[in-house]
Write a protein that holds these residues in place. Structure first.
Motif, PDB file in Angstrom:
ATOM      1  N   UNK A 113       0.859  -1.180   0.000  1.00 57.00           N
ATOM      2  CA  UNK A 113       0.000   0.000   0.000  1.00 57.00           C
ATOM      3  C   UNK A 113       0.902   1.239   0.000  1.00 57.00           C
ATOM      4  N   UNK A 114       0.310   2.399  -0.038  1.00 56.18           N
ATOM      5  CA  UNK A 114       1.090   3.639   0.052  1.00 56.18           C
ATOM      6  C   UNK A 114       1.889   3.674   1.349  1.00 56.18           C
ATOM      7  N   UNK A 149       7.149   3.054   4.223  1.00 51.65           N
ATOM      8  CA  UNK A 149       7.993   2.391   5.224  1.00 51.65           C
ATOM      9  C   UNK A 149       9.232   1.792   4.563  1.00 51.65           C
ATOM     10  N   UNK A 150       9.060   1.178   3.375  1.00 50.01           N
ATOM     11  CA  UNK A 150      10.206   0.635   2.642  1.00 50.01           C
ATOM     12  C   UNK A 150      11.198   1.756   2.328  1.00 50.01           C
ATOM     13  N   UNK A 151      10.662   2.914   1.986  1.00 50.75           N
ATOM     14  CA  UNK A 151      11.508   4.066   1.668  1.00 50.75           C
ATOM     15  C   UNK A 151      12.295   4.531   2.898  1.00 50.75           C
ATOM     16  N   UNK A 152      11.643   4.469   4.061  1.00 46.02           N
ATOM     17  CA  UNK A 152      12.316   4.860   5.304  1.00 46.02           C
ATOM     18  C   UNK A 152      13.522   3.967   5.593  1.00 46.02           C
ATOM     19  N   UNK A 209      12.112   0.705  -6.601  1.00 45.55           N
ATOM     20  CA  UNK A 209      11.957   1.096  -7.998  1.00 45.55           C
ATOM     21  C   UNK A 209      11.212   0.020  -8.775  1.00 45.55           C
ATOM     22  N   UNK A 210      11.507  -1.237  -8.478  1.00 45.23           N
ATOM     23  CA  UNK A 210      10.800  -2.340  -9.127  1.00 45.23           C
ATOM     24  C   UNK A 210       9.309  -2.301  -8.850  1.00 45.23           C
ATOM     25  N   UNK A 211       8.937  -1.938  -7.635  1.00 48.58           N
ATOM     26  CA  UNK A 211       7.522  -1.812  -7.274  1.00 48.58           C
ATOM     27  C   UNK A 211       6.871  -0.689  -8.069  1.00 48.58           C
ATOM     28  N   UNK A 212       7.530   0.472  -8.115  1.00 50.70           N
ATOM     29  CA  UNK A 212       6.982   1.636  -8.827  1.00 50.70           C
ATOM     30  C   UNK A 212       6.766   1.324 -10.309  1.00 50.70           C
ATOM     31  N   UNK A 234      -3.516  -3.805 -13.171  1.00 49.68           N
ATOM     32  CA  UNK A 234      -4.592  -4.449 -12.402  1.00 49.68           C
ATOM     33  C   UNK A 234      -4.054  -5.394 -11.321  1.00 49.68           C
ATOM     34  N   UNK A 235      -2.746  -5.582 -11.310  1.00 52.60           N
ATOM     35  CA  UNK A 235      -2.160  -6.552 -10.373  1.00 52.60           C
ATOM     36  C   UNK A 235      -2.038  -5.984  -8.970  1.00 52.60           C
ATOM     37  N   UNK A 236      -2.214  -6.859  -7.989  1.00 54.01           N
ATOM     38  CA  UNK A 236      -1.889  -6.507  -6.617  1.00 54.01           C
ATOM     39  C   UNK A 236      -0.382  -6.666  -6.431  1.00 54.01           C
ATOM     40  N   UNK A 237       0.241  -5.694  -5.809  1.00 51.58           N
ATOM     41  CA  UNK A 237       1.683  -5.735  -5.568  1.00 51.58           C
ATOM     42  C   UNK A 237       1.923  -6.274  -4.157  1.00 51.58           C
ATOM     43  N   UNK A 238       2.823  -7.244  -4.044  1.00 50.41           N
ATOM     44  CA  UNK A 238       3.067  -7.918  -2.758  1.00 50.41           C
ATOM     45  C   UNK A 238       4.564  -7.919  -2.477  1.00 50.41           C
ATOM     46  N   UNK A 239       4.930  -7.626  -1.233  1.00 54.60           N
ATOM     47  CA  UNK A 239       6.345  -7.598  -0.844  1.00 54.60           C
ATOM     48  C   UNK A 239       6.680  -8.808   0.025  1.00 54.60           C
ATOM     49  N   UNK A 240       7.784  -9.472  -0.326  1.00 56.83           N
ATOM     50  CA  UNK A 240       8.338 -10.568   0.480  1.00 56.83           C
ATOM     51  C   UNK A 240       9.713 -10.101   0.953  1.00 56.83           C
ATOM     52  N   UNK A 241       9.888 -10.017   2.256  1.00 54.23           N
ATOM     53  CA  UNK A 241      11.082  -9.394   2.834  1.00 54.23           C
ATOM     54  C   UNK A 241      12.132 -10.437   3.220  1.00 54.23           C
TER      55      UNK A 241
END
Length: 405
Positions: free
Chosen positions: A109-110, A115-118, A132-135, A143-150
Motif C-alpha cells: 500500500x502507500x 515504510x520501505x523508503x524509510x 523502484x521495481x515496485x513503482x 490491475x495486479x496486486x503488488x506484494x512484498x516478500x522481505x
C-alpha cells in the motif's frame, strides 16, 4: 492465477511467471546492464521439458524501459504466454530489508511503500532498487496486486539476546540498530524442505547459504533463532567480496592511522575483501584452479572460508542445544563438494560424518551426503527463492481473497 515475481537489482531485473497453483514457472528471465550500453535480456520459455531461449541486446535507459520490454515478450504474438499485461493478477517483489516493521509477506500500500523508503538507509544498495521495481510494476501491470516478500522477515523471530548489540540502548530504541539478518527467503525455503524430508517439524538444524554472499542460520522447530549476518549483509562468514566478521578496531586504524576515508573503508570491506581480497578471485571455481596449480594463497583462503563456517556450526549447535541436520544450499553450497568435505572434516564429535562418495554425486535434487551411521544428517537442498516468494504471495492471496475482487 498469474503471479509475476520480480527481483529488482540496481542494474538488473530477475523475473519468473507462475500460473499458480502450478509451482513450475512458465517463463523466466533476466534483464542485465540496465542504464548501460548494450543491455541484455535473456528470456526463457518453459513448456514441459522443452526450453526456448530468446536473447535481445538493446540500450535500456532505466528499469521501466527494461520491464516494458519484458511485458512485450510476455505478450508477443509468437512467444508470448499471456495476451495482455492486465492478465497478471499479482506481482511479488523481493525486498531485502523490512526492518522491524515487516515480519511476514505484505500487500503493498502507500503506507508500506513509505515504510520501505524509510529503510533505504539500512540497505542502501538494495531497498532503493527493490522500491523502484515496485513503482515500475505498478505502471505496467495496472490491475495486479503488488506484494512484498522481505528477506529479513524470517529472522524476526530471533530473541533479543541474539539480535541486540552491546551499545547504548538509545541506538536500538531510537535508531533501530540491531541484527536483522538476510537471505531469509532462502533460509526459510530450505528449512521447510528439510523439515519435510526429516518428517520432524521439531528438528534442530543449521542452514548454510553459500553463494557470492554467505550466511548461516540456527533454526529450532522451523524458527530462526540466530543468523550470521547482522545490521547489514557484511557480517559473519567470509564471502565472495565481503570480509565477514572483522575486529572493528581495524576500521579505526584504517581511518585514523592509514588515512582511509569512510567511503574507502566501506568499498574495501564490501567489494575488495573476502575471497577476492585474499586471492584476487571471488569465484570459487577460479580459486579451486589456483589450488590445483599450487597457489598457497588460494589454499589458505579456502581453509579460512571453511574454518569460519565450522566455528559458526559449533556456536549454533551450542545455541540449539543439539543438532539434527546441517543443510548446504546456494551456488557454492550446492555445487562445491570440496568445500563441503572441508567443513565437515573432523566434526565427528558433533555427530557430523560425511560420506565422501555421496558428497561427490552431482544432482539438482535434495540429497543426503552423510554416512549411514552419522547421528546428524548432512543435506544438500537446492534453494529456490522465486518459488518461495510466489508460494508466500499465493498463500497471502488465498487468506485474503477479497484483495483480487
Amino acid at each position: 492465477m498469474n503471479i509475476f515475481i520480480i527481483n529488482s537489482g540496481s542494474s538488473s531485473i530477475k523475473y519468473q511467471l507462475f500460473k499458480m497453483p502450478n509451482t513450475k514457472p512458465i517463463c523466466t528471465g533476466l534483464v542485465e546492464r540496465i542504464g548501460l550500453e548494450n543491455s541484455i535480456i535473456t528470456h526463457k520459455l518453459l513448456k514441459g521439458d522443452e526450453e526456448k531461449i530468446i536473447r535481445k541486446t538493446m540500450d535500456l535507459v532505466d528499469h521501466e524501459a527494461g520491464l516494458q520490454q519484458v511485458a512485450e515478450l510476455l505478450t508477443d504474438k509468437e512467444v508470448g504466454v499471456i495476451k495482455d499485461p492486465r492478465e497478471i493478477e499479482a506481482v511479488g517483489h523481493r525486498v531485502v530489508h523490512g526492518g522491524e516493521s515487516f515480519a511476514s509477506t505484505t500487500m503493498i500500500t502507500k503506507e508500506v511503500k513509505a515504510e520501505i523508503k524509510k529503510l533505504f538507509s539500512l540497505a542502501p544498495l538494495h531497498n532503493p532498487a527493490n522500491y523502484l521495481g515496485i513503482e515500475v510494476a505498478e505502471k505496467i501491470f495496472t490491475l495486479a496486486k503488488q506484494i512484498a516478500v522481505f528477506d529479513t522477515a524470517f529472522h524476526q523471530t530471533m530473541p533479543p539476546v541474539a539480535y541486540r548489540y552491546a551499545i547504548p540502548q538509545s541506538f536500538y530504541s531510537e535508531r533501530g540498530i540491531r541484527a536483522y539478518g538476510f537471505h531469509g527467503t532462502s533460509h526459510k525455503y530450505v528449512t521447510a524442505k528439510t523439515l519435510q524430508y526429516l518428517k520432524n517439524d521439531k528438528a534442530k538444524i543449521i542452514t548454510i547459504h553459500l553463494g557470492n554472499g554467505c550466511s548461516m542460520t540456527a533454526v529450532n522447530a522451523g524458527v530462526s533463532i540466530d543468523t550470521s549476518m547482522g545490521f547489514g549483509p557484511l557480517n559473519g562468514l567470509i564471502m565472495g567480496t565481503r570480509s565477514g566478521d572483522i575486529d572493528p578496531s581495524i576500521i579505526f586504524h584504517l581511518v585514523n592511522q592509514l588515512g582511509y576515508s569512510l567511503d574507502q573503508v566501506n568499498n574495501l570491506l564490501n567489494k575488495q575483501s573476502g575471497m577476492m581480497g585474499l586471492t584476487g578471485f571471488s569465484d570459487m571455481r577460479d580459486i579451486l584452479k589456483g589450488i590445483a596449480a599450487g597457489n598457497e594463497q588460494a589454499e589458505l583462503a579456502y581453509d579460512m572460508y571453511a574454518y569460519r563456517i565450522k566455528k559458526y556450526i559449533g556456536s549454533y549447535a551450542a545455541v540449539l542445544n543439539g543438532l539434527d541436520a546441517i543443510v548446504f544450499t546456494a551456488g557454492v553450497g550446492e555445487n562445491d563438494c570440496a568445500i563441503r568435505q572441508m567443513i565437515c572434516a573432523e566434526m565427528d564429535f558433533l555427530g557430523i560424518k560425511l560420506d565422501e562418495e555421496k558428497n561427490k554425486v552431482r544432482s539438482a535434487s535434495l540429497r543426503e551426503i552423510n554416512t549411514d551411521d552419522s547421528p546428524v544428517k548432512i543435506l544438500v537442498v537446492p534453494t529456490n527463492e522465486e518459488l518461495e516468494i510466489v508460494e508466500q504471495c499465493f498463500e497471502l492471496i488465498e487468506k485474503q481473497p477479497s484483495v483480487l475482487s
